[in-house]
Design a protein around this motif. Structure first.
Motif: not given
Length: 188
Positions: A121-122, A128-130, A134-137
């Protein structure tokens, strides 16, 4: 002759109560991480609107934590009932045996789910934008490596197997829900 002393990597004997906390905690954390990550990534697949992702993530966190707590309480209550029957059949009173505690399991699961759910969630809400999905993954994969490692260390199980099952299962859940969200986003 006594067996040789073993170090902390040796197989551990865990009590029923300890297994109860471990199972509820690890299951709660993993479920919080994966289900909230899958939810927010599914919504992110459909829309880039941060407000919609946030609402879905909060709803998944609250619903999931409560569901896990109730599920653990009910499950462990049934287990405790069976333990009591087995103890009585062996001539023991309830105060003479260690019984699992449904409240401990419910609270551990609720708390662990909430902590685990905060990770995706955070991260998904960060700017992160686009690269949001990917950052969450990537963050979720890191969290799943940690929970797999902790689970293996506490239970004495193989670390590689535990970590692999967490990472593969979580990756599949996130990829599939992102894919479904993308398809729904295109159709709407």
């Amino acid at each position: 002759m006594a067996p040789p002393a073993r170090d902390d990597d040796a197989l551990r004997v865990v009590s029923a109560s300890g297994l109860n906390w471990l199972r509820a905690g690890v299951l709660g954390a993993n479920d919080g991480i994966v289900s909230v990550a899958a939810t927010v990534l599914g919504v992110a697949g459909a829309t880039s609107e941060v407000k919609a992702i946030f609402i879905a993530g909060i709803a998944a966190l609250v619903a999931g934590a409560l569901s896990m707590a109730v599920g653990e309480y009910v499950s462990v209550s049934s287990q405790r009932d069976a333990e009591l029957v087995a103890a009585r059949m062996r001539g023991f009173e309830s105060h003479e045996v260690e019984l699992t505690n449904p409240w401990h399991a419910g609270i551990a699961s609720l708390s662990a789910f909430g902590v685990g759910a905060l990770i995706p969630l955070l991260v998904v809400l960060a700017p992160w934008g686009e690269a949001r999905s990917l950052a969450t993954f990537v963050a979720v994969l890191g969290a799943l490596v940690i929970t797999g490692w902790v689970s293996a260390r506490v239970s004495g199980a193989g670390i590689g197997r535990s970590v692999t099952r967490n990472v593969v299962g979580g990756s599949l859940a996130m990829a599939l829900t992102y894919g479904v969200g993308s398809l729904v986003g295109l159709a709407v």
